[in-house]
Write a protein that holds these residues in place. Structure first.
Motif, PDB file in Angstrom:
ATOM      1  N   ASN A  66      20.435  -2.807  38.691  1.00  0.00           N
ATOM      2  CA  ASN A  66      18.999  -2.920  38.892  1.00  0.00           C
ATOM      3  C   ASN A  66      18.774  -2.763  40.400  1.00  0.00           C
ATOM      4  OD1 ASN A  66      16.418  -3.780  39.359  1.00  0.00           O
ATOM      5  ND2 ASN A  66      16.576  -5.660  38.165  1.00  0.00           N
ATOM      6  N   ARG A  69      16.561  -5.194  42.460  1.00  0.00           N
ATOM      7  CA  ARG A  69      17.144  -6.505  42.775  1.00  0.00           C
ATOM      8  C   ARG A  69      18.206  -6.405  43.861  1.00  0.00           C
ATOM      9  NH1 ARG A  69      16.487 -11.037  43.236  1.00  0.00           N
ATOM     10  NH2 ARG A  69      18.267 -11.996  42.195  1.00  0.00           N
TER      11      ARG A  69
ATOM     12  N   GLN B  47      24.809  -9.935  36.295  1.00  0.00           N
ATOM     13  CA  GLN B  47      23.861  -9.919  35.187  1.00  0.00           C
ATOM     14  C   GLN B  47      22.923 -11.121  35.251  1.00  0.00           C
ATOM     15  OE1 GLN B  47      25.573  -9.368  31.075  1.00  0.00           O
ATOM     16  NE2 GLN B  47      24.720  -7.367  31.447  1.00  0.00           N
ATOM     17  N   GLN B  48      23.495 -12.287  35.593  1.00  0.00           N
ATOM     18  CA  GLN B  48      22.684 -13.499  35.728  1.00  0.00           C
ATOM     19  C   GLN B  48      21.608 -13.323  36.790  1.00  0.00           C
ATOM     20  OE1 GLN B  48      24.961 -17.041  36.740  1.00  0.00           O
ATOM     21  NE2 GLN B  48      25.882 -16.907  34.692  1.00  0.00           N
ATOM     22  N   ALA B  49      21.986 -12.666  37.881  1.00  0.00           N
ATOM     23  CA  ALA B  49      21.061 -12.480  38.998  1.00  0.00           C
ATOM     24  C   ALA B  49      20.120 -11.303  38.740  1.00  0.00           C
ATOM     25  CB  ALA B  49      21.841 -12.253  40.285  1.00  0.00           C
ATOM     26  N   ASP B  50      20.272 -10.674  37.568  1.00  0.00           N
ATOM     27  CA  ASP B  50      19.430  -9.540  37.215  1.00  0.00           C
ATOM     28  C   ASP B  50      19.707  -8.325  38.118  1.00  0.00           C
ATOM     29  OD1 ASP B  50      17.599  -8.310  35.588  1.00  0.00           O
ATOM     30  OD2 ASP B  50      15.877  -8.847  36.824  1.00  0.00           O
ATOM     31  N   ALA B  51      20.871  -8.342  38.784  1.00  0.00           N
ATOM     32  CA  ALA B  51      21.235  -7.220  39.647  1.00  0.00           C
ATOM     33  C   ALA B  51      21.884  -6.114  38.824  1.00  0.00           C
ATOM     34  CB  ALA B  51      22.192  -7.675  40.748  1.00  0.00           C
ATOM     35  N   SER B  53      21.315  -4.382  35.151  1.00  0.00           N
ATOM     36  CA  SER B  53      20.393  -4.454  34.022  1.00  0.00           C
ATOM     37  C   SER B  53      21.151  -4.487  32.702  1.00  0.00           C
ATOM     38  CB  SER B  53      19.325  -3.372  34.080  1.00  0.00           C
ATOM     39  OG  SER B  53      19.894  -2.112  34.142  1.00  0.00           O
ATOM     40  N   ARG B  54      22.310  -3.869  32.640  1.00  0.00           N
ATOM     41  CA  ARG B  54      23.163  -3.988  31.455  1.00  0.00           C
ATOM     42  C   ARG B  54      24.471  -3.257  31.664  1.00  0.00           C
ATOM     43  NH1 ARG B  54      20.536   0.952  28.133  1.00  0.00           N
ATOM     44  NH2 ARG B  54      19.336   1.531  29.952  1.00  0.00           N
TER      45      ARG B  54
END
Lengths: 173, 152
Positions: A66, A69, B47-51, B53-54
């Motif tokens: 992402n 982020r 993943q926890q930090a949303d850094a 996405s999958r």
């Protein structure tokens, strides 16, 4: 869309999509996890993934970051009015720049003259200005006008979830 | 989010593709010169930090239907209302506010082009604005990620 695949293969593909499009669980062997649920051997499951990727139904199988982020808060949609004759040469050239994440040719409209779109991302406004300048230099005289539309807010970003739609709407993988 | 060295190398090396073999995280660990547990821990933290996405396949939906990029020139004072009207359509999967006369940009995806036309007509009727319909004609690059390089 694959026209010549068996119904059982089609069902398998739908199941694979439903199981994996939101991401795989972080288990020791995600392919074995998938194989078990698809009732395939590990080798057949890996072969299926490779086949779908080879056909282009799967773009990539990856750890998808992402970028927002990760500090890439600035994104610019650069748009260019490129001479039609030069597009076949220049489109791929712009698309191959490492700082471009998406690059498409789109139609001109009465009120919209830009036919080449290239998305750039950066950690600062200066960074994306610099990328725009670099694309400008690549296009040279073949470009009549350009603009960069920076995003000020994300209003919806669901990431497409096809399998969660109603069955009748579900396109084939 | 600040990335440690392992996470950075992990993303740079594997955002384009994971090893398609038994125990892929062990294979990644060998390439990154760390333990399998360290790879899994790093992925879980990201993943926890949303850094992240999958982790998994990215499907090519445009092959499975139709899509288009749409823009609307929305008067400033109507932005919230129009954005809400647009977002209620399930066919809308990205919607960005951009600094331009055409300030609302979103992607429409549907099984068939006919459904896209329908949604475009509905949006035009609901908002009283003329949507700019810009379907992709040719892809020169489709989101393969990009190198993270060094942190400033």
């Amino acid at each position: 869309m694959s026209a010549c695949i068996s119904p059982s293969e089609q069902a398998l593909r739908q199941q694979l999509l439903a199981l994996s499009e939101a991401g795989l669980p972080l288990v020791d062997d995600p392919w074995a996890w998938l194989a078990e649920r698809l009732q395939l051997s590990l080798d057949d499951c890996l072969a299926l993934l490779q086949r779908l990727q080879g056909e282009g139904a799967i773009r990539r199988i990856a750890a998808v970051p992402n970028h927002y982020r990760l500090g890439y808060r600035h994104n610019g949609m650069t748009v260019w009015d490129v001479s039609d004759e030069e597009m076949a040469r220049l489109g791929p050239l712009v698309g191959s720049q490492p700082f471009v994440s998406h690059c498409y040719r789109r139609p001109r409209r009465e009120d919209w003259h830009y036919n080449l779109f290239a998305m750039v991302h950066g950690r600062t406004a200066e960074e994306i200005d610099d990328y725009r300048q670099r694309i400008r230099e690549l296009l040279g005289n073949a470009c009549r006008a350009d603009d960069m539309l920076v995003s000020s807010r994300i209003l919806k970003k669901t990431g497409l979830r096809v399998a969660s739609r109603t069955a009748g709407d579900t396109p084939t993988v | 989010m600040h990335l440690d060295d392992l996470s950075r190398r992990l993303i740079d090396r594997f955002q384009h593709g994971l090893p398609l073999c038994a125990e892929p995280y062990a294979a990644m660990a060998r390439e990154l010169d760390c333990s399998e547990a360290a790879v899994l821990d790093a992925l879980a933290l990201l993943q926890q930090a949303d850094a992240l996405s999958r982790v998994g396949p990215v499907f090519e939906h445009s092959r499975a239907g139709a899509s288009t990029l749409v823009a609307l020139a929305v008067p400033e004072e109507r932005l919230e209302q129009v954005a809400a009207q647009v977002n209620q359509h399930p066919e809308v999967n990205h919607n960005y506010l951009r600094e331009h006369r055409y300030n609302l940009w979103f992607v429409l995806t549907a099984p068939h082009r006919a459904q896209i036309d329908q949604v475009l007509a509905q949006i035009a009727a609901e908002t009283g604005l003329a949507p700019l319909d810009l379907p992709m004609q040719r892809a020169y690059r489709i989101d393969l990620g990009f190198p993270l390089g060094d942190t400033p």
